[in-house]
Design a protein around this motif. Structure first.
Motif, short mmCIF file in Angstrom:
data_model
loop_
_atom_site.label_atom_id
_atom_site.label_comp_id
_atom_site.label_asym_id
_atom_site.label_seq_id
_atom_site.Cartn_x
_atom_site.Cartn_y
_atom_site.Cartn_z
N LEU A 121 0.83 -1.20 0.00
CA LEU A 121 0.00 0.00 0.00
C LEU A 121 0.87 1.26 0.00
O LEU A 121 0.59 2.23 -0.72
N VAL A 122 1.93 1.26 0.80
CA VAL A 122 2.85 2.41 0.83
C VAL A 122 3.51 2.57 -0.54
O VAL A 122 3.67 3.69 -1.05
N MET A 123 3.86 1.43 -1.17
CA MET A 123 4.48 1.45 -2.49
C MET A 123 3.53 2.05 -3.53
O MET A 123 3.93 2.89 -4.35
N GLU A 124 2.26 1.66 -3.50
CA GLU A 124 1.26 2.22 -4.42
C GLU A 124 1.12 3.73 -4.19
O GLU A 124 0.98 4.50 -5.13
N GLY A 125 1.16 4.13 -2.92
CA GLY A 125 1.07 5.55 -2.59
C GLY A 125 2.25 6.32 -3.14
O GLY A 125 2.10 7.42 -3.67
N LEU A 126 3.44 5.74 -3.01
CA LEU A 126 4.65 6.42 -3.49
C LEU A 126 4.59 6.61 -5.00
O LEU A 126 4.93 7.69 -5.51
N THR A 127 4.16 5.59 -5.73
CA THR A 127 4.05 5.69 -7.19
C THR A 127 3.09 6.82 -7.56
O THR A 127 3.42 7.67 -8.40
N ALA A 128 1.91 6.84 -6.92
CA ALA A 128 0.92 7.89 -7.22
C ALA A 128 1.49 9.26 -6.87
O ALA A 128 1.32 10.23 -7.62
N HIS A 129 2.22 9.35 -5.75
CA HIS A 129 2.79 10.61 -5.28
C HIS A 129 3.82 11.16 -6.28
O HIS A 129 3.76 12.32 -6.67
N LEU A 130 4.75 10.29 -6.69
CA LEU A 130 5.79 10.72 -7.64
C LEU A 130 5.17 11.03 -9.00
O LEU A 130 5.58 12.00 -9.65
N ALA A 131 4.20 10.23 -9.41
CA ALA A 131 3.56 10.45 -10.71
C ALA A 131 2.84 11.79 -10.74
O ALA A 131 2.78 12.45 -11.77
N ALA A 132 2.30 12.21 -9.58
CA ALA A 132 1.60 13.49 -9.52
C ALA A 132 2.57 14.66 -9.48
O ALA A 132 2.15 15.81 -9.47
N GLY A 133 3.88 14.35 -9.46
CA GLY A 133 4.89 15.41 -9.42
C GLY A 133 4.92 16.12 -8.08
O GLY A 133 5.39 17.25 -7.98
N LEU A 134 4.41 15.47 -7.03
CA LEU A 134 4.44 16.08 -5.70
C LEU A 134 5.86 15.98 -5.14
O LEU A 134 6.64 15.12 -5.52
N PRO A 135 6.22 16.88 -4.21
CA PRO A 135 7.60 16.91 -3.71
C PRO A 135 7.98 15.62 -2.98
O PRO A 135 7.17 15.06 -2.24
N ALA A 136 9.22 15.16 -3.20
CA ALA A 136 9.67 13.90 -2.61
C ALA A 136 10.63 14.14 -1.46
O ALA A 136 11.15 13.19 -0.87
N ASP A 137 10.87 15.42 -1.11
CA ASP A 137 11.96 15.73 -0.17
C ASP A 137 11.70 15.18 1.24
O ASP A 137 12.62 14.81 1.94
N ARG A 138 10.41 15.11 1.65
CA ARG A 138 10.12 14.59 3.00
C ARG A 138 10.04 13.07 3.04
O ARG A 138 9.97 12.48 4.11
N LEU A 139 9.99 12.44 1.85
CA LEU A 139 9.62 11.03 1.81
C LEU A 139 10.66 10.09 2.37
O LEU A 139 10.33 9.03 2.90
#
Lengths: 153, 153
Positions: A121-139
């Motif tokens: 589930l976290v992996m699916e969230g990460l894919t959606a997050h990166l695909a949306a171009g949202l910032p990855a700095d806190r991840l």
């Protein structure tokens, strides 16, 4: 296609000599990505796959994952065809967690299936997050927490 | 449009009497969903939002979230316009976690921002998972684990 030509280092003609059509080519790329993911999972775990995605987001790979997700949503035939891929990734995640449990490195208050479902589930969230171009700095800090959650404290 | 007509209980004509165009209508629906989510977060937390999504998946709401995600990916103007929504949801999640921390109900080994980012990632994963039509039967158990991770053990 141009991106693929550069990626694979073959001309369009040579690519279609190997693959019947765009559909077959997409499946080959998606299966190759899935196999690479399974290898990383087997050696280092799913959290390492996520760390690599954050450290060096691969637009082509994220695009492939999005397209797989879109087809799972919209195309029942694809959903059936993709099921063995889905199942062998899940099996790799469970095997890795079993291995970690045998080493005593895994939290003991949860079942393997529960931990695997959670990581997926976290992996699916990460894919959606990166695909949306949202910032990855806190991840990366979030994954530290994630590791803590799954690891023996 | 037909689904929207049934959903809202107004005819197409009546809908467009209130909204200038499809774009304005989509934004109104998306903002209404975001506001409902913020209210649930403020009262019961983001995990409760996820439990409700699993117990009764709302196809229209999932569709709206997918469309928001698609526009965030592809439309920089929308990304700018949606930022206040994104930020106020994040603020609601942090406020709820602060409140839980004051009650001593929150794990103490992580910062609020780290826990918030983590919950948001799980939420993004859940949306992608449900949208892909993947089985939700194991997910309630996963959220039990999730609660355990965030709560004081």
């Amino acid at each position: 296609m141009r991106v693929l030509e550069e990626e694979i280092g073959l001309s369009r003609g040579a690519i279609f000599h190997h693959f019947a059509d765009k559909e077959a080519l997409f499946l080959a790329v998606a299966e190759q990505d899935a196999a690479a993911m399974r290898r990383t999972v087997a050696e280092h775990g799913l959290v390492q796959v996520m760390r690599e995605m954050i450290a060096a987001p691969d637009a082509q790979r994220i695009g492939t994952q999005l397209e797989v997700a879109r087809r799972l949503r919209t195309d029942p035939t694809f959903r059936g065809a993709w099921q063995p891929q889905q199942e062998s990734l899940e099996a790799a995640v469970r095997e890795r967690l079993q291995h970690q449990r045998q080493l005593g490195a895994l939290r003991t208050d949860a079942e393997i299936g529960q931990l695997a479902g959670y990581l997926e589930l976290v992996m699916e969230g990460l894919t959606a997050h990166l695909a949306a171009g949202l910032p990855a700095d806190r991840l990366d800090a979030v994954l530290d927490l994630d590791e803590v959650s799954v690891r023996q404290g």
